[in-house]
Write an enzyme that holds these catalytic residues in place. Structure first.
Site, PDB file in Angstrom:
ATOM      1  N   ASP A  19       0.839  -1.189   0.000  1.00  0.00           N
ATOM      2  CA  ASP A  19       0.000   0.000   0.000  1.00  0.00           C
ATOM      3  C   ASP A  19       0.881   1.248   0.000  1.00  0.00           C
ATOM      4  OD1 ASP A  19      -2.460   1.148  -0.184  1.00  0.00           O
ATOM      5  OD2 ASP A  19      -2.822   1.195   1.967  1.00  0.00           O
ATOM      6  N   TYR A  29       1.029   5.685  -0.536  1.00  0.00           N
ATOM      7  CA  TYR A  29       0.517   6.826   0.254  1.00  0.00           C
ATOM      8  C   TYR A  29       0.629   8.060  -0.620  1.00  0.00           C
ATOM      9  CZ  TYR A  29       0.036   9.151   4.911  1.00  0.00           C
ATOM     10  OH  TYR A  29      -0.390   9.839   6.021  1.00  0.00           O
ATOM     11  N   HIS A  89      -4.649  13.613   1.183  1.00  0.00           N
ATOM     12  CA  HIS A  89      -4.898  12.706   2.302  1.00  0.00           C
ATOM     13  C   HIS A  89      -3.731  12.736   3.289  1.00  0.00           C
ATOM     14  CE1 HIS A  89      -5.933   9.064   4.555  1.00  0.00           C
ATOM     15  NE2 HIS A  89      -4.726   8.602   4.291  1.00  0.00           N
ATOM     16  N   GLU A 111     -11.076   3.687   3.390  1.00  0.00           N
ATOM     17  CA  GLU A 111     -10.132   4.490   2.615  1.00  0.00           C
ATOM     18  C   GLU A 111     -10.377   4.261   1.130  1.00  0.00           C
ATOM     19  OE1 GLU A 111      -6.309   5.433   5.421  1.00  0.00           O
ATOM     20  OE2 GLU A 111      -6.080   3.774   4.037  1.00  0.00           O
ATOM     21  N   GLU A 170      -9.181   4.055  -2.403  1.00  0.00           N
ATOM     22  CA  GLU A 170      -7.895   3.861  -3.077  1.00  0.00           C
ATOM     23  C   GLU A 170      -8.082   3.253  -4.467  1.00  0.00           C
ATOM     24  OE1 GLU A 170      -4.696   2.108  -0.983  1.00  0.00           O
ATOM     25  OE2 GLU A 170      -5.365   2.815   0.996  1.00  0.00           O
ATOM     26  N   GLN A 223      -4.868   1.760  15.108  1.00  0.00           N
ATOM     27  CA  GLN A 223      -3.728   2.308  14.367  1.00  0.00           C
ATOM     28  C   GLN A 223      -2.933   3.316  15.200  1.00  0.00           C
ATOM     29  OE1 GLN A 223      -4.909   3.939  10.591  1.00  0.00           O
ATOM     30  NE2 GLN A 223      -2.843   4.582  10.008  1.00  0.00           N
TER      31      GLN A 223
END
Lengths: 437, 437
Positions: B135, B137, B142, B207, B209, B248
Site C-alpha cells: 500500500d 501513500y 490525504h 479508505e 484507493e 492504528q
C-alpha cells in the site's frame, strides 16, 4: 504441548552413521524441508546427519502408513504447505515412523537406504510458498538499543510492553540460505546532506531472528485464542532480516520500513518441528517489576509455563580478509531465544486478534533477538552503537556496516542435560556489490 | 503506451443489448475477472453489460485464436495470474478478439451466446492469487489531512515529496466486493485513558484507493526502470483499505500500521485493463512551485506526459437509517485519480529500485486519494476532522466513524469527450458487529 516420547530418547542412534553426534541433525531432530537431488525436481525431505531422506520415495517404497503417509501425500506439489496445514497429528505420526525407520536395528533399512541423498549434492529450496511474511519486534534488548539510536529520549515507546509490535514484511524476496544477497540501491539522506540521493546502501546490516512457520491457521474473522496458538505453529527456522539502515532511516516515517528490508530476507531451509524442540521448552522469563501485565487475550498460564524456547543463537561473520588469511569467522553475537519479551503464542494470538487470517506456510519473524550484553547484539547497528564504534577483526579489517563479499551466518543450537542436542542448520548469505554500483 | 484502436470506437455497439450505454461495462471496457456460474467452479470471464462471458468456454468453442487463445489457456487454474504474467501482447490480442466477437454484426454471435451468464446469478472472486499486497501513500491531500490530525506541527514529513512512501500490507485478508467486513477487536488507548484495553474498534474508517495489478514483474535483484514500468502494470481496480483508527494510533509506532488494516481490504473484482483506460490517460499535474524534482530513477518524460489517469472516484454510504427510510445513499466523497502525487510508474519503479521482485498478481494500493476540497475527503478521519465534526445524514443519523450495518460503496468512472465512458464496477462492503462485541 511438550510431549516427550521415544523419538527424544538420547540413546536412540541411527544406522545413518553421520547422524550420531551430528550437531544439527541427529535422529532426535528430523526436520522437514524441500530439496532437489542432482537433476531432480523439488520434493519434500527430512534431514538426517549429512543425508536427506526423500519422503515421497519412502512413501512409494511402502514404508509409511496411516497419518504419516497422509502427511507425505500432502507434499505432492513440491512444497510443505499441505503438510503444515494438517497440524500436529500427522506431523507427529511422520516423526514417529521416520525415527523408527532410521533407528539402528530397523528392519526397513535395506528398503529405506535408496531413498537417501547426500545433502552436499542437493539444492535446498524454500520449504513452503509463503503467503504472507510478518515481522515482529519482540527482542526487547534490540528494541531498546535501536530506539536509543533513532530516538535517544524515548528508546522504548509507550506501546512496547502492551502490544507485540509487528509489521507486514515482503514475502516475494524471502530466499533460502546460500542465496547471494545483492546490496540494494535506494534513497538515503544523511542529516548533513541537503537532500536525498539514490545509490548503494552505505549501512547494510543483518538481523538475527527466529522464524516461525504457521500450520493450520484460521479463517478470516475467527481469531486464534492464545491458549490454542501452539496448535498453529508448525515449526521454526532462522531468519536474517537484512536491513539497509540508511534507506530505513529516510523512508520509515510514517508507515514503517519498506525498501530497507524488501530486497532480501534469508531463512534456514529446514523446518524444525515443535516436536523436535519439545525438550527445550522453558518458562517465559517473568516480566521485570513494574512492567504491565499482558491483557487477557495475550495471557495463558500454560504458555507462560512452557511457551519460551531455550535456544542458543549465534552469528558469525566471514570477510574476504579473514578468508584470505585463513582465519576463522568472527563471532558477531551470541544470544538466546529466551530474550523474547513476548512468546510465539502471544505473537500468533495478537496477529489474529483482529480477525486477520493466518494461512499454512505463512512466516513470522521474531524481530532481532539481542542479548542484554554487548557481545549479544543481533545487528551491527547495535554492535557499533549506531556506526560510531567500528569492529576490529583479527584480519586487521574494520567493520561498521557490512561490506561486499562479507558472509553472515546465523546458527541455532538447543542443548539440555539428558537430551540429545539439536541444531537448525546454517542460515547464510554473502553480500554482492550493488547493481551498477 | 496509450494506443487507441478500433476497440475504443465509441460507435461500436454490442449484440449484448445491456452493454450499450452501460455505465461500467460497455463493449469498450471488457474487464477481466474470475467468476462462478451457478453450481460451477471459478473460471476466467469478461464483463459485458449485465453479462459475463466465460472465456474458457469461448476457447473451447473454437472462437479464440493465436495470442488471445494463449491468454485464456493461461487461466486454466481458475485465476488470472498466468494471464497477467504474459504482459500486454496477449492481453491486447484477447481484447481485440473479444471486441470483434461481441460487436453488433459478428458472425460468431450464435456460437458465443451460450458462453454468456447473467452476472446477477454469478459469484465474483478475487481475480488472482495475491502474492504480496503493497500500500502506497501517494494521495498528497490525504497525507496532509491525516498528518494534521496525528502530527499538527508537521503534517507532511520531510521525505514525502522525495519518496513514494509505501508499506507492506496483508495479502491474506484482501476480499472481493460484497464480502461482509467484521469490525475488528484490538488494543486501543485514548490519550485520556491510563492504559490500553481490548475490544471492538471505536473508530472504524474506510479508505478510497486505486488498486494496481502487477503483470510480468521482475526477477529479484533486477529493478524495473521507470520508463519500462507501464509494461508491468496489468490492470486496475478499486480498493477500500478499511482502517481501525484507534488501533492504528496505538500500534503504529515505530513500524507502521498492522492490525489496524489487516482485518480486511476490499477490492472491486474486475481487472480494468490499461488498454481500456488508454483514452483516459493524461499528463501528471505539474508539481507546485518549490517542490523538489523527482530523483532521476523516478523521472521519465513519457510517464509525466501520460502517466496519470483522469478517473472520477466516488464514495457512497448506505446506513440502516437511510435504508429504512427509503433514502438514497449519502455521498461521502467525490475525488479523482489526478490527485496522486506520484504516478503508478513511479510507484512500480520505486518498489523495485532496491531489487525487490514484483510478481504477476501482486497488488499495489495507491493510498487514499482525497481531493483538496472538504467534499473530496477519501476517509472519515478527514471528513470529520479527526472525529470532531460529525456528519449529518438525511435520515437524521450522525456519523463520526462507521457503525455496524453501514455499507460503503466505492465507484470509479472514466469519461472523455469523443469516447465511450467506462466504469470499474462497485467495490462494496457492509460492516458486521465485532465478534463477541
Amino acid at each position: 504441548m511438550s510431549r516427550i516420547d521415544e523419538t527424544h530418547d538420547p540413546k536412540r542412534r541411527s544406522w545413518v552413521a553421520s547422524a550420531n553426534g551430528h550437531p544439527d541433525f541427529p535422529i532426535q531432530n528430523l526436520p522437514l524441508g524441500v530439496f532437489s537431488p542432482p537433476g531432480g525436481a523439488p520434493r519434500a525431505g527430512a534431514a538426517i546427519g549429512d543425508r536427506i531422506l526423500d519422503l515421497l520415495a519412502l512413501l512409494a517404497a511402502g514404508l509409511l502408513g496411516g497419518e504419516a503417509a497422509r502427511a507425505v501425500e500432502a507434499t505432492a506439489d513440491g512444497t510443505l504447505n499441505g503438510l503444515l496445514a494438517l497440524g500436529a497429528g500427522p506431523r507427529r505420526a511422520l516423526r514417529t515412523q521416520l525415527s523408527a525407520l532410521l533407528a539402528e536395528g530397523s528392519a526397513a533399512r535395506g528398503r529405506a537406504e535408496p531413498c537417501l541423498h547426500a545433502a552436499a549434492d542437493c539444492a535446498l529450496h524454500l520449504p513452503a510458498r509463503i503467503g504472507d511474511y510478518t515481522d515482529f519486534y519482540v527482542g526487547i534488548h534490540h528494541a531498546t538499543n535501536v530506539g536509543r539510536v533513532f530516538r535517544p529520549d524515548n528508546p522504548l515507546l509507550p506501546n512496547y510492553k502492551h502490544v507485540p509490535i509487528g509489521y507486514h514484511g515482503r514475502a516475494s524476496s524471502v530466499v533460502p540460505s546460500g542465496t547471494p544477497v545483492r546490496r540494494p540501491n535506494g534513497q538515503r539522506k544523511l542529516p548533513s546532506e541537503a537532500g536525498p540521493s539514490f545509490g548503494p546502501s552505505r549501512n547494510l546490516d543483518y538481523e538475527l531472528e527466529l522464524g516461525i512457520w504457521i500450520g493450520p491457521g484460521n479463517a478470516l474473522g475467527e481469531p486464534i485464542p492464545v491458549g490454542a496458538a501452539a496448535e498453529h505453529v508448525a515449526g521454526f527456522c532462522l531468519l536474517n532480516d537484512w536491513s539497509a539502515r540508511d534507506i530505513q532511516a529516510w523512508e520509515y516515517q510514517p508507515l514503517g520500513p519498506f525498501l530497507a528490508k524488501s530486497f532480501a530476507s534469508t531463512i534456514s531451509p529446514w523446518v524444525i518441528t515443535p516436536e523436535a524442540l519439545a525438550p527445550f521448552r522453558t518458562a517465559q522469563p517473568p516480566r521485570p517489576a513494574g512492567d504491565p501485565a499482558p491483557l487477557p487475550y495475550l495471557w495463558d498460564a500454560a504458555d507462560q509455563g512452557e511457551g519460551a524456547l531455550d535456544l542458543e543463537l549465534e552469528v558469525l561473520l566471514a570477510t574476504p580478509g579473514l578468508r584470505e588469511q585463513g582465519l576463522p569467522p568472527h563471532r558477531l553475537a551470541l544470544s538466546s531465544a529466551r530474550h523474547m519479551y513476548w512468546t510465539v503464542a502471544q505473537m500468533v494470538a495478537h496477529h489474529s486478534s483482529n480477525g486477520c487470517n493466518l494461512r499454512p506456510g505463512d512466516l513470522l519473524g521474531s524481530g532481532t533477538i539481542s542479548a542484554p550484553d554487548p557481545e549479544g547484539c543481533g545487528s551491527l547497528l547495535e554492535t557499533t552503537r549506531g556506526w560510531t564504534e567500528p569492529l576490529r577483526l583479527a584480519s586487521g579489517e574494520e567493520r561498521r556496516a557490512l561490506e561486499d563479499g562479507d558472509e553472515v551466518v546465523l546458527l541455532a543450537r538447543a542443548r539440555r542435560a539428558g537430551f540429545a542436542g539439536i541444531g537448525f542448520g546454517a542460515c547464510r548469505g554473502t553480500v554482492l556489490p550493488a547493481r551498477g554500483g
